[in-house]
Scaffold this motif. Structure first.
Motif, mmCIF file in Angstrom:
data_model
loop_
_atom_site.group_PDB
_atom_site.id
_atom_site.type_symbol
_atom_site.label_atom_id
_atom_site.label_comp_id
_atom_site.label_asym_id
_atom_site.label_seq_id
_atom_site.Cartn_x
_atom_site.Cartn_y
_atom_site.Cartn_z
ATOM 1 N N ARG A 87 0.934 -0.918 0.157
ATOM 2 C CA ARG A 87 0.021 -0.055 -0.080
ATOM 3 C C ARG A 87 0.883 1.387 0.198
ATOM 4 N NH1 ARG A 87 -5.274 0.791 1.169
ATOM 5 N NH2 ARG A 87 -5.500 -1.350 2.398
ATOM 6 N N MET A 91 0.857 3.936 -2.871
ATOM 7 C CA MET A 91 0.691 5.371 -2.535
ATOM 8 C C MET A 91 1.773 6.271 -3.337
ATOM 9 S SD MET A 91 -1.522 5.846 0.908
ATOM 10 C CE MET A 91 0.001 5.331 2.037
ATOM 11 N N ASP A 94 1.473 5.633 -7.281
ATOM 12 C CA ASP A 94 0.435 6.036 -7.934
ATOM 13 C C ASP A 94 -0.054 7.324 -7.322
ATOM 14 O OD1 ASP A 94 0.317 3.486 -9.246
ATOM 15 O OD2 ASP A 94 -0.767 2.625 -7.220
ATOM 16 N N SER A 96 -1.862 8.108 -4.640
ATOM 17 C CA SER A 96 -2.919 7.866 -4.184
ATOM 18 C C SER A 96 -3.343 8.161 -2.831
ATOM 19 C CB SER A 96 -3.460 6.430 -4.677
ATOM 20 O OG SER A 96 -2.389 5.522 -3.814
ATOM 21 N N GLU A 97 -2.667 9.184 -2.151
ATOM 22 C CA GLU A 97 -2.826 9.346 -1.144
ATOM 23 C C GLU A 97 -4.197 9.963 -0.722
ATOM 24 O OE1 GLU A 97 -0.447 10.689 -2.537
ATOM 25 O OE2 GLU A 97 1.417 10.122 -2.050
ATOM 26 N N SER A 98 -4.757 9.476 0.459
ATOM 27 C CA SER A 98 -6.046 10.047 0.899
ATOM 28 C C SER A 98 -6.275 9.512 2.240
ATOM 29 C CB SER A 98 -7.206 9.295 0.042
ATOM 30 O OG SER A 98 -7.393 7.889 0.373
ATOM 31 N N MET A 101 -6.527 5.937 2.471
ATOM 32 C CA MET A 101 -5.300 5.095 2.134
ATOM 33 C C MET A 101 -4.359 5.397 3.535
ATOM 34 S SD MET A 101 -5.252 3.367 -0.299
ATOM 35 C CE MET A 101 -6.716 3.060 -1.257
ATOM 36 N N TRP A 102 -4.286 6.471 4.109
ATOM 37 C CA TRP A 102 -3.567 6.873 5.471
ATOM 38 C C TRP A 102 -4.044 6.042 6.604
ATOM 39 C CZ3 TRP A 102 1.202 7.741 4.895
ATOM 40 C CH2 TRP A 102 1.805 8.708 3.970
#
Length: 130
Positions: A87, A91, A94, A96-98, A101-102
Protein backbone atom coordinates in the motif's frame (compact mmCIF):
# COMPACT_ATOMS: atom_id res chain seq x y z
CA UNK A 1 0.15 -10.07 24.91
CA UNK A 2 0.20 -12.71 22.15
CA UNK A 3 -3.43 -13.70 22.56
CA UNK A 4 -4.50 -10.07 22.86
CA UNK A 5 -2.80 -9.19 19.57
CA UNK A 6 -4.42 -12.16 17.84
CA UNK A 7 -7.84 -11.30 19.32
CA UNK A 8 -7.75 -7.57 18.60
CA UNK A 9 -6.52 -7.74 15.02
CA UNK A 10 -8.46 -10.93 14.39
CA UNK A 11 -11.68 -9.17 15.36
CA UNK A 12 -10.83 -6.07 13.30
CA UNK A 13 -10.07 -8.27 10.29
CA UNK A 14 -13.19 -10.35 10.84
CA UNK A 15 -15.31 -7.19 11.01
CA UNK A 16 -13.85 -5.87 7.78
CA UNK A 17 -14.35 -9.26 6.10
CA UNK A 18 -17.98 -9.48 7.18
CA UNK A 19 -18.59 -5.89 6.06
CA UNK A 20 -17.00 -6.72 2.68
CA UNK A 21 -19.19 -9.81 2.37
CA UNK A 22 -22.43 -8.08 3.30
CA UNK A 23 -21.89 -4.60 1.78
CA UNK A 24 -19.29 -4.95 -0.97
CA UNK A 25 -20.41 -1.81 -2.81
CA UNK A 26 -19.97 0.35 0.29
CA UNK A 27 -16.49 -1.01 1.02
CA UNK A 28 -15.44 -0.72 -2.62
CA UNK A 29 -16.73 2.85 -2.85
CA UNK A 30 -14.65 3.85 0.18
CA UNK A 31 -11.49 3.09 -1.83
CA UNK A 32 -12.90 4.11 -5.22
CA UNK A 33 -13.18 0.59 -6.63
CA UNK A 34 -15.98 0.08 -9.14
CA UNK A 35 -18.01 -3.12 -9.10
CA UNK A 36 -19.71 -2.89 -12.51
CA UNK A 37 -20.89 -6.50 -12.85
CA UNK A 38 -22.32 -9.24 -10.64
CA UNK A 39 -19.11 -11.22 -11.22
CA UNK A 40 -16.95 -8.34 -9.96
CA UNK A 41 -19.15 -8.02 -6.88
CA UNK A 42 -18.85 -11.75 -6.21
CA UNK A 43 -15.07 -11.56 -6.64
CA UNK A 44 -14.90 -8.66 -4.18
CA UNK A 45 -17.07 -10.55 -1.66
CA UNK A 46 -14.91 -13.67 -2.03
CA UNK A 47 -11.51 -12.02 -1.77
CA UNK A 48 -12.09 -9.07 0.55
CA UNK A 49 -14.77 -10.89 2.52
CA UNK A 50 -13.92 -14.57 2.42
CA UNK A 51 -10.15 -14.33 2.62
CA UNK A 52 -10.26 -11.86 5.50
CA UNK A 53 -12.88 -13.90 7.35
CA UNK A 54 -10.83 -17.10 6.96
CA UNK A 55 -7.56 -15.53 8.09
CA UNK A 56 -9.26 -13.76 10.99
CA UNK A 57 -10.87 -16.99 12.19
CA UNK A 58 -7.46 -18.71 12.14
CA UNK A 59 -6.01 -15.95 14.32
CA UNK A 60 -8.94 -16.09 16.73
CA UNK A 61 -8.94 -19.91 16.92
CA UNK A 62 -5.19 -19.84 17.59
CA UNK A 63 -5.87 -18.06 20.89
CA UNK A 64 -7.49 -21.29 22.10
CA UNK A 65 -4.70 -23.59 20.91
CA UNK A 66 -1.23 -22.76 22.22
CA UNK A 67 0.54 -24.72 19.49
CA UNK A 68 -1.00 -22.48 16.81
CA UNK A 69 0.03 -19.16 18.35
CA UNK A 70 3.55 -18.87 16.82
CA UNK A 71 2.29 -19.66 13.30
CA UNK A 72 -0.70 -17.37 13.70
CA UNK A 73 1.51 -14.48 14.80
CA UNK A 74 3.92 -15.11 11.93
CA UNK A 75 1.05 -15.16 9.44
CA UNK A 76 -0.42 -12.00 10.95
CA UNK A 77 2.93 -10.24 10.68
CA UNK A 78 3.48 -11.36 7.07
CA UNK A 79 -0.06 -10.52 5.97
CA UNK A 80 -0.14 -7.03 7.46
CA UNK A 81 3.49 -6.16 6.67
CA UNK A 82 2.95 -7.28 3.08
CA UNK A 83 -0.21 -5.23 2.72
CA UNK A 84 1.36 -2.17 4.39
CA UNK A 85 4.50 -2.29 2.24
CA UNK A 86 2.56 -2.66 -0.99
CA UNK A 87 0.00 0.00 0.00
CA UNK A 88 2.82 2.39 0.88
CA UNK A 89 4.56 1.66 -2.41
CA UNK A 90 1.28 2.10 -4.26
CA UNK A 91 0.63 5.47 -2.64
CA UNK A 92 4.10 6.62 -3.68
CA UNK A 93 3.93 5.19 -7.21
CA UNK A 94 0.31 6.07 -7.93
CA UNK A 95 -0.01 9.27 -5.93
CA UNK A 96 -3.09 7.82 -4.28
CA UNK A 97 -2.79 9.37 -0.83
CA UNK A 98 -6.14 9.97 0.80
CA UNK A 99 -7.46 9.88 4.36
CA UNK A 100 -8.79 6.35 3.80
CA UNK A 101 -5.45 5.16 2.39
CA UNK A 102 -3.47 6.72 5.24
CA UNK A 103 -5.84 5.25 7.84
CA UNK A 104 -5.55 1.78 6.30
CA UNK A 105 -1.77 2.09 6.02
CA UNK A 106 -1.50 3.15 9.66
CA UNK A 107 -3.69 0.31 10.87
CA UNK A 108 -1.73 -2.21 8.80
CA UNK A 109 1.57 -0.91 10.21
CA UNK A 110 0.26 -1.10 13.78
CA UNK A 111 -0.99 -4.66 13.22
CA UNK A 112 2.32 -5.77 11.70
CA UNK A 113 4.35 -4.17 14.49
CA UNK A 114 2.08 -5.63 17.17
CA UNK A 115 2.41 -9.11 15.64
CA UNK A 116 6.20 -8.69 15.42
CA UNK A 117 6.45 -7.61 19.05
CA UNK A 118 4.21 -10.48 20.13
CA UNK A 119 6.44 -12.91 18.20
CA UNK A 120 9.48 -11.49 20.00
CA UNK A 121 7.70 -12.01 23.31
CA UNK A 122 7.18 -15.63 22.27
CA UNK A 123 10.87 -16.13 21.46
CA UNK A 124 11.90 -14.40 24.71
CA UNK A 125 9.71 -16.83 26.65
CA UNK A 126 11.14 -19.81 24.75
CA UNK A 127 14.69 -18.60 25.37
CA UNK A 128 14.10 -18.26 29.12
CA UNK A 129 12.76 -21.82 29.39
CA UNK A 130 15.75 -23.43 27.70
Amino acid sequence: MQKAVLWIFGLITLGFGVWSLLQPAAVAAAVQIGLPTPASTTEFRAFYGGLEIGVALFWIIATRREALIPGALLSMFLVWAGVAVTRGAGMLIDGSESPVMWFAFGLECVAAIAAWLAMQKSSDTADSTE
